[in-house]
Design a protein around this motif. Sequence first.
Motif, PDB file in Angstrom:
ATOM      1  N   LEU A  88       0.999  10.902  -4.253  1.00 36.48           N
ATOM      2  CA  LEU A  88      -0.357  11.222  -4.692  1.00 36.48           C
ATOM      3  C   LEU A  88      -0.911  10.155  -5.630  1.00 36.48           C
ATOM      4  CD1 LEU A  88      -2.796  13.068  -4.640  1.00 36.48           C
ATOM      5  CD2 LEU A  88      -1.706  14.464  -6.420  1.00 36.48           C
ATOM      6  N   ALA A  89      -0.088   9.634  -6.530  1.00 31.88           N
ATOM      7  CA  ALA A  89      -0.562   8.584  -7.436  1.00 31.88           C
ATOM      8  C   ALA A  89      -1.002   7.346  -6.647  1.00 31.88           C
ATOM      9  CB  ALA A  89       0.521   8.222  -8.440  1.00 31.88           C
ATOM     10  N   ILE A  90      -0.234   6.976  -5.658  1.00 31.98           N
ATOM     11  CA  ILE A  90      -0.586   5.817  -4.829  1.00 31.98           C
ATOM     12  C   ILE A  90      -1.884   6.083  -4.077  1.00 31.98           C
ATOM     13  CG2 ILE A  90       0.136   4.467  -2.813  1.00 31.98           C
ATOM     14  CD1 ILE A  90       3.072   4.920  -3.871  1.00 31.98           C
ATOM     15  N   TYR A  91      -2.011   7.267  -3.524  1.00 29.59           N
ATOM     16  CA  TYR A  91      -3.210   7.643  -2.784  1.00 29.59           C
ATOM     17  C   TYR A  91      -4.445   7.592  -3.682  1.00 29.59           C
ATOM     18  CZ  TYR A  91      -6.235  10.495   0.235  1.00 29.59           C
ATOM     19  OH  TYR A  91      -7.271  10.961   1.010  1.00 29.59           O
ATOM     20  N   LEU A  92      -4.339   8.128  -4.898  1.00 30.68           N
ATOM     21  CA  LEU A  92      -5.479   8.143  -5.813  1.00 30.68           C
ATOM     22  C   LEU A  92      -5.857   6.738  -6.256  1.00 30.68           C
ATOM     23  CD1 LEU A  92      -4.639  11.300  -7.934  1.00 30.68           C
ATOM     24  CD2 LEU A  92      -6.360  11.079  -6.115  1.00 30.68           C
ATOM     25  N   GLU A  93      -4.875   5.888  -6.487  1.00 32.52           N
ATOM     26  CA  GLU A  93      -5.173   4.487  -6.837  1.00 32.52           C
ATOM     27  C   GLU A  93      -5.923   3.800  -5.702  1.00 32.52           C
ATOM     28  OE1 GLU A  93      -5.187   2.548  -9.413  1.00 32.52           O
ATOM     29  OE2 GLU A  93      -4.206   3.926 -10.793  1.00 32.52           O
ATOM     30  N   GLU A  94      -5.521   4.086  -4.460  1.00 33.16           N
ATOM     31  CA  GLU A  94      -6.225   3.517  -3.305  1.00 33.16           C
ATOM     32  C   GLU A  94      -7.676   3.994  -3.263  1.00 33.16           C
ATOM     33  OE1 GLU A  94      -3.839   4.752  -0.001  1.00 33.16           O
ATOM     34  OE2 GLU A  94      -2.311   3.215  -0.370  1.00 33.16           O
ATOM     35  N   GLN A  95      -7.893   5.275  -3.539  1.00 23.20           N
ATOM     36  CA  GLN A  95      -9.257   5.809  -3.540  1.00 23.20           C
ATOM     37  C   GLN A  95     -10.083   5.186  -4.660  1.00 23.20           C
ATOM     38  OE1 GLN A  95     -10.361   7.473  -0.975  1.00 23.20           O
ATOM     39  NE2 GLN A  95      -8.280   7.437  -0.172  1.00 23.20           N
ATOM     40  N   ALA A  96      -9.473   4.967  -5.807  1.00 24.12           N
ATOM     41  CA  ALA A  96     -10.186   4.321  -6.917  1.00 24.12           C
ATOM     42  C   ALA A  96     -10.591   2.900  -6.529  1.00 24.12           C
ATOM     43  CB  ALA A  96      -9.321   4.312  -8.181  1.00 24.12           C
ATOM     44  N   LEU A  97      -9.686   2.184  -5.890  1.00 23.84           N
ATOM     45  CA  LEU A  97     -10.003   0.810  -5.460  1.00 23.84           C
ATOM     46  C   LEU A  97     -11.139   0.807  -4.445  1.00 23.84           C
ATOM     47  CD1 LEU A  97      -6.415  -0.708  -5.243  1.00 23.84           C
ATOM     48  CD2 LEU A  97      -8.176  -1.181  -6.965  1.00 23.84           C
ATOM     49  N   HIS A  98     -11.192   1.812  -3.573  1.00 26.06           N
ATOM     50  CA  HIS A  98     -12.314   1.925  -2.623  1.00 26.06           C
ATOM     51  C   HIS A  98     -13.636   2.137  -3.358  1.00 26.06           C
ATOM     52  CE1 HIS A  98      -9.961   1.714   0.975  1.00 26.06           C
ATOM     53  NE2 HIS A  98      -9.281   2.822   0.717  1.00 26.06           N
ATOM     54  N   ASN A  99     -13.550   2.706  -4.559  1.00 21.79           N
ATOM     55  CA  ASN A  99     -14.730   2.901  -5.404  1.00 21.79           C
ATOM     56  C   ASN A  99     -15.014   1.675  -6.270  1.00 21.79           C
ATOM     57  OD1 ASN A  99     -16.208   5.608  -5.605  1.00 21.79           O
ATOM     58  ND2 ASN A  99     -14.085   6.247  -5.306  1.00 21.79           N
ATOM     59  N   GLY A 100     -14.210   0.642  -6.136  1.00 16.34           N
ATOM     60  CA  GLY A 100     -14.395  -0.560  -6.934  1.00 16.34           C
ATOM     61  C   GLY A 100     -13.962  -0.386  -8.383  1.00 16.34           C
ATOM     62  N   ALA A 101     -13.023   0.525  -8.623  1.00 13.03           N
ATOM     63  CA  ALA A 101     -12.585   0.801  -9.996  1.00 13.03           C
ATOM     64  C   ALA A 101     -11.071   1.004 -10.018  1.00 13.03           C
ATOM     65  CB  ALA A 101     -13.288   2.051 -10.523  1.00 13.03           C
ATOM     66  N   ARG A 102     -10.573   1.193 -11.210  1.00 14.40           N
ATOM     67  CA  ARG A 102      -9.156   1.534 -11.409  1.00 14.40           C
ATOM     68  C   ARG A 102      -9.110   2.802 -12.247  1.00 14.40           C
ATOM     69  NH1 ARG A 102      -4.824  -2.479 -10.346  1.00 14.40           N
ATOM     70  NH2 ARG A 102      -3.819  -0.513 -10.785  1.00 14.40           N
ATOM     71  N   MET A 103      -8.085   3.575 -12.028  1.00 12.09           N
ATOM     72  CA  MET A 103      -7.892   4.770 -12.857  1.00 12.09           C
ATOM     73  C   MET A 103      -7.318   4.336 -14.196  1.00 12.09           C
ATOM     74  SD  MET A 103      -6.297   7.495 -10.131  1.00 12.09           S
ATOM     75  CE  MET A 103      -6.372   8.858 -11.283  1.00 12.09           C
ATOM     76  N   GLN A 104      -7.858   4.884 -15.256  1.00  7.72           N
ATOM     77  CA  GLN A 104      -7.343   4.634 -16.601  1.00  7.72           C
ATOM     78  C   GLN A 104      -6.341   5.735 -16.929  1.00  7.72           C
ATOM     79  OE1 GLN A 104      -8.135   1.757 -18.156  1.00  7.72           O
ATOM     80  NE2 GLN A 104      -9.254   1.401 -16.253  1.00  7.72           N
ATOM     81  N   VAL A 105      -5.079   5.474 -16.646  1.00 11.47           N
ATOM     82  CA  VAL A 105      -4.036   6.477 -16.848  1.00 11.47           C
ATOM     83  C   VAL A 105      -3.436   6.293 -18.234  1.00 11.47           C
ATOM     84  CG1 VAL A 105      -1.845   7.403 -16.006  1.00 11.47           C
ATOM     85  CG2 VAL A 105      -3.566   6.560 -14.374  1.00 11.47           C
ATOM     86  N   ARG A 106      -3.590   7.309 -19.071  1.00 10.67           N
ATOM     87  CA  ARG A 106      -3.066   7.273 -20.441  1.00 10.67           C
ATOM     88  C   ARG A 106      -1.586   7.584 -20.492  1.00 10.67           C
ATOM     89  NH1 ARG A 106      -5.857  10.806 -24.590  1.00 10.67           N
ATOM     90  NH2 ARG A 106      -4.839   9.341 -25.971  1.00 10.67           N
ATOM     91  N   ILE A 107      -1.153   8.503 -19.626  1.00 13.01           N
ATOM     92  CA  ILE A 107       0.240   8.946 -19.627  1.00 13.01           C
ATOM     93  C   ILE A 107       0.572   9.461 -18.227  1.00 13.01           C
ATOM     94  CG2 ILE A 107      -0.317  11.284 -20.420  1.00 13.01           C
ATOM     95  CD1 ILE A 107       2.320  11.108 -22.106  1.00 13.01           C
ATOM     96  N   ARG A 108       1.850   9.373 -17.879  1.00 15.14           N
ATOM     97  CA  ARG A 108       2.314   9.852 -16.580  1.00 15.14           C
ATOM     98  C   ARG A 108       3.383  10.912 -16.768  1.00 15.14           C
ATOM     99  NH1 ARG A 108       0.324   6.882 -12.452  1.00 15.14           N
ATOM    100  NH2 ARG A 108      -0.444   4.809 -12.938  1.00 15.14           N
ATOM    101  N   ALA A 109       3.450  11.838 -15.806  1.00 13.53           N
ATOM    102  CA  ALA A 109       4.461  12.894 -15.827  1.00 13.53           C
ATOM    103  C   ALA A 109       5.152  12.928 -14.468  1.00 13.53           C
ATOM    104  CB  ALA A 109       3.810  14.242 -16.120  1.00 13.53           C
ATOM    105  N   ASP A 110       6.340  13.493 -14.431  1.00 17.48           N
ATOM    106  CA  ASP A 110       7.105  13.535 -13.188  1.00 17.48           C
ATOM    107  C   ASP A 110       6.649  14.617 -12.220  1.00 17.48           C
ATOM    108  OD1 ASP A 110       8.766  11.369 -13.626  1.00 17.48           O
ATOM    109  OD2 ASP A 110      10.254  12.569 -14.693  1.00 17.48           O
ATOM    110  N   GLY A 111       5.945  15.612 -12.692  1.00 14.21           N
ATOM    111  CA  GLY A 111       5.540  16.700 -11.798  1.00 14.21           C
ATOM    112  C   GLY A 111       4.219  17.309 -12.192  1.00 14.21           C
ATOM    113  N   PHE A 112       3.715  18.182 -11.326  1.00 14.26           N
ATOM    114  CA  PHE A 112       2.417  18.806 -11.560  1.00 14.26           C
ATOM    115  C   PHE A 112       2.417  19.680 -12.811  1.00 14.26           C
ATOM    116  CE2 PHE A 112       2.185  18.348  -6.800  1.00 14.26           C
ATOM    117  CZ  PHE A 112       1.336  17.268  -6.825  1.00 14.26           C
ATOM    118  N   ASP A 113       3.533  20.365 -13.095  1.00 12.30           N
ATOM    119  CA  ASP A 113       3.582  21.221 -14.283  1.00 12.30           C
ATOM    120  C   ASP A 113       3.343  20.406 -15.549  1.00 12.30           C
ATOM    121  OD1 ASP A 113       4.035  23.485 -12.772  1.00 12.30           O
ATOM    122  OD2 ASP A 113       6.222  23.393 -13.009  1.00 12.30           O
ATOM    123  N   GLY A 114       4.013  19.269 -15.652  1.00 16.46           N
ATOM    124  CA  GLY A 114       3.825  18.407 -16.822  1.00 16.46           C
ATOM    125  C   GLY A 114       2.419  17.855 -16.908  1.00 16.46           C
ATOM    126  N   VAL A 115       1.867  17.454 -15.772  1.00 19.44           N
ATOM    127  CA  VAL A 115       0.489  16.948 -15.738  1.00 19.44           C
ATOM    128  C   VAL A 115      -0.465  18.023 -16.233  1.00 19.44           C
ATOM    129  CG1 VAL A 115      -1.391  16.243 -14.193  1.00 19.44           C
ATOM    130  CG2 VAL A 115       0.877  15.219 -13.932  1.00 19.44           C
TER     131      VAL A 115
END
Length: 181
Positions: A88-115
């Motif tokens: 999902l992270a890779i997919y979202l980065e690809e979508q951001a690039l299609h928008n001409g932008a990058r996601m500003q990720v402050r922190i990452r988690a291993d699973g949806f619960d942590g997110v």
Amino acid sequence: FLVEHPDMDLDLQELPSARITHALRQGAADIGIVSDAVDTSDLQTRAFRDDPLVLILPLDHPLSDAVDVSFSEALHHDFVGLSANSALAIYLEEQALHNGARMQVRIRADGFDGVMRMVGRGAGLAIVPLAAVERAAPCGFKSVALNEPWARRTLQLCARDFGALPGYAKALLDALTDARF
């Protein structure tokens, strides 16, 4: 499935859909679950389930009053993301690039619960499957529809040839086809 089939072992891997279809074409995998956005023209598919993505945000976030939000609007804000190599992270980065932008990720988690916990505590926005939100305990966040065609995704079961699957793979396919998640 494993409890009902104690003599079987599975090698379950999370990969981006394009890598799953490549593994199927190369014979490195028997069955895959892929997004309907990937090319499966030379493979067989069966509908598996709807898996829409939603934007989750802290209750006091400026976008929290919206009914739906575009990804380009959300990209102006900080995100909580999954690990950088998750499908999902890779997919979202690809979508951001299609928008001409990058996601500003402050922190990452291993699973949806942590997110979801981090979003509930105000660390940023996130995009997660609606099913993960529906399974979660209330965590101080709001989910909003993501106004993007790619976010209204459907998952498909996929194989080179369903009829030629070995017995163990047919059993798994039947279990997945009958499952209600």
